[in-house]
Write a protein that holds these residues in place. Structure first.
Motif, short mmCIF file in Angstrom:
data_model
loop_
_atom_site.label_atom_id
_atom_site.label_comp_id
_atom_site.label_asym_id
_atom_site.label_seq_id
_atom_site.Cartn_x
_atom_site.Cartn_y
_atom_site.Cartn_z
N THR A 203 60.66 21.42 77.04
CA THR A 203 59.57 20.91 76.22
C THR A 203 58.70 19.95 77.02
O THR A 203 57.47 20.04 77.02
N LEU A 204 59.35 19.02 77.72
CA LEU A 204 58.60 18.07 78.54
C LEU A 204 57.90 18.78 79.70
O LEU A 204 56.78 18.43 80.07
N ALA A 205 58.55 19.81 80.26
CA ALA A 205 57.92 20.58 81.33
C ALA A 205 56.63 21.22 80.85
O ALA A 205 55.65 21.33 81.60
N GLY A 206 56.61 21.66 79.60
CA GLY A 206 55.39 22.22 79.04
C GLY A 206 54.26 21.21 78.96
O GLY A 206 53.09 21.54 79.17
N VAL A 207 54.61 19.95 78.71
CA VAL A 207 53.61 18.88 78.67
C VAL A 207 53.02 18.67 80.05
O VAL A 207 51.80 18.52 80.22
N PHE A 208 53.88 18.67 81.07
CA PHE A 208 53.39 18.50 82.44
C PHE A 208 52.51 19.67 82.87
O PHE A 208 51.49 19.49 83.55
N SER A 209 52.88 20.88 82.47
CA SER A 209 52.06 22.05 82.80
C SER A 209 50.68 21.93 82.16
O SER A 209 49.66 22.26 82.78
N PHE A 210 50.65 21.45 80.92
CA PHE A 210 49.37 21.25 80.23
C PHE A 210 48.54 20.19 80.96
O PHE A 210 47.32 20.34 81.12
N ALA A 211 49.21 19.12 81.40
CA ALA A 211 48.49 18.04 82.08
C ALA A 211 47.89 18.51 83.40
O ALA A 211 46.76 18.13 83.75
N VAL A 212 48.60 19.35 84.13
CA VAL A 212 48.08 19.90 85.39
C VAL A 212 46.91 20.83 85.11
O VAL A 212 45.87 20.78 85.78
N ALA A 213 47.07 21.71 84.12
CA ALA A 213 46.03 22.68 83.80
C ALA A 213 44.74 22.00 83.39
O ALA A 213 43.65 22.52 83.64
N ASN A 214 44.85 20.84 82.77
CA ASN A 214 43.66 20.12 82.31
C ASN A 214 43.26 18.99 83.25
O ASN A 214 42.44 18.15 82.90
N GLU A 215 43.88 18.99 84.46
CA GLU A 215 43.52 18.09 85.54
C GLU A 215 43.74 16.61 85.21
O GLU A 215 43.05 15.73 85.73
N TYR A 216 44.73 16.33 84.34
CA TYR A 216 45.12 14.95 84.09
C TYR A 216 45.98 14.44 85.24
O TYR A 216 45.97 13.24 85.56
N ILE A 217 46.76 15.35 85.84
CA ILE A 217 47.55 15.04 87.02
C ILE A 217 47.37 16.20 88.00
O ILE A 217 46.96 17.29 87.62
N THR A 218 47.70 15.96 89.26
CA THR A 218 47.47 17.01 90.27
C THR A 218 48.74 17.80 90.58
O THR A 218 48.66 18.95 91.01
N LYS A 219 49.91 17.19 90.39
CA LYS A 219 51.17 17.87 90.70
C LYS A 219 52.11 17.84 89.50
O LYS A 219 52.14 16.88 88.75
N ASN A 220 52.87 18.91 89.38
CA ASN A 220 53.86 18.99 88.31
C ASN A 220 55.24 18.66 88.91
O ASN A 220 55.78 19.43 89.70
N PRO A 221 55.83 17.52 88.54
CA PRO A 221 57.12 17.13 89.12
C PRO A 221 58.25 18.09 88.76
O PRO A 221 59.28 18.11 89.44
N CYS A 222 58.07 18.89 87.73
CA CYS A 222 59.12 19.82 87.31
C CYS A 222 59.34 20.93 88.33
O CYS A 222 60.41 21.55 88.36
N GLN A 223 58.35 21.18 89.16
CA GLN A 223 58.48 22.24 90.15
C GLN A 223 59.62 21.96 91.12
O GLN A 223 60.23 22.88 91.66
N HIS A 224 59.93 20.71 91.31
CA HIS A 224 60.94 20.34 92.30
C HIS A 224 62.34 20.22 91.70
O HIS A 224 63.29 19.91 92.42
N VAL A 225 62.48 20.48 90.42
CA VAL A 225 63.82 20.47 89.81
C VAL A 225 64.13 21.81 89.17
O VAL A 225 65.13 21.97 88.49
#
Length: 307
Positions: free
Chosen positions: A57-79
């Protein structure tokens, strides 16, 4: 969809906020996520599969944030590797009630709600689907029940006027509603066979208790419902059914944990063990892919062929 939004809000509020607090999204690092996963299992006592679901669920939030350019990297990719490793260790455990336990719980339920047990144990309905059954869905001639709606706690709230109502609109205590099945088109449902013994129980239920008429409106779908609240003034809601179920189980002297969802497992395992094809069972359960049905129940019945 309101249901998805409600699930995200609830999951984040109950499981992410207590750990991350006011940490901003961009400051979360992979090591924090790994520590959070460990915290949920060791400190909160969650099953690993539950912790993984919260993580996704939280990973989905990070994916949304990256897609909308709120952040540049998704930390979930590394776990992700660790997440997949944990997933492989987790095997879904299906627990079943015995027929004797089902009959005892049904015997201690209030009369107007006994039929719910057999719609779940004999037709494979989820509790929300069983609570929403109407006469219009039942075809006596063909012996089938067309499942196309459910009771859910994700309805539209009316315009808030008080402080309490405003809090409700923020994700706590959403309105109960009758709506079409989640992830299905408005005209999409499934036909489930109704065994003659349960068909007789439906007829007896209607003879003894009648139906509860609901008109089309906010959070409501039109129909003559088989179940309602005790006062017959509204639809059957989750809180009432949960209380009735726990009281009946206690009165029956059953101490082990048995949930209403176990009745659906009882239906599936009984049918598959008697030779019902996995493809048919998948359709009756509402699984889009028969492989889901096979993966869920195959370890209980080794003789089942692969799909």
């Amino acid at each position: 969809m309101n249901g998805t939004r409600y699930q995200y809000e609830t999951s984040l509020r109950l499981h992410a906020e207590p750990y991350f607090g006011a940490t901003v999204v961009g400051a979360v690092k992979p090591k924090y996520l790994n520590a959070w996963l460990k915290w949920m299992v060791e400190e909160r006592g969650y099953e690993e599969s539950t912790a993984i679901n919260r993580y996704e669920t939280l990973a989905g939030v990070f994916s949304f944030a990256v897609a909308n350019e709120y952040i540049t990297k998704n930390p979930c990719q590394h776990v992700r590797t660790g997440r997949q490793r944990v997933k492989r260790r987790v095997k879904k455990t299906i627990r079943l009630p015995t027929l004797a336990e089902i009959e005892e719980i049904e015997r201690h339920l209030l009369g107007p709600y006994k039929l719910l047990v057999w719609l779940m144990a004999g037709c494979g309905l989820r509790i929300g689907e069983a609570c929403a059954v109407t006469l219009q869905q039942y075809d006596l001639e063909s012996g089938t029940l067309y499942v196309d709606r459910q009771v859910s706690q994700d309805g539209e709230n009316e315009e808030p006027k008080t402080a309490v109502q405003k809090a409700i609109t923020k994700g706590r205590g959403r309105a109960h509603c009758v709506r079409h099945l989640k992830w299905r088109d408005l005209d999409e449902g499934r036909a489930v066979p109704v065994p003659p013994t349960i068909a007789a129980k439906v007829q007896e239920h209607v003879r003894l208790y009648g139906t509860f008429r609901v008109e089309e409106g906010l959070n409501r779908l039109e129909g003559d419902y088989l179940f309602s609240n005790v006062g017959r003034t509204n639809i059957l809601m989750y809180s009432l059914m949960d209380r009735l179920w726990r009281n009946a189980k206690r009165a029956a002297g059953i101490k082990r944990r048995i949930t209403t969802h176990w009745l659906r497992h009882f239906f599936a395992s009984a049918g598959l063990s008697k030779g019902v094809p996995v493809t048919d069972m998948a359709e009756w359960l509402g699984h889009r892919d028969p492989r889901i049905t096979h993966q869920t129940y195959a370890h209980m019945m080794p003789e089942l062929p692969s799909v």
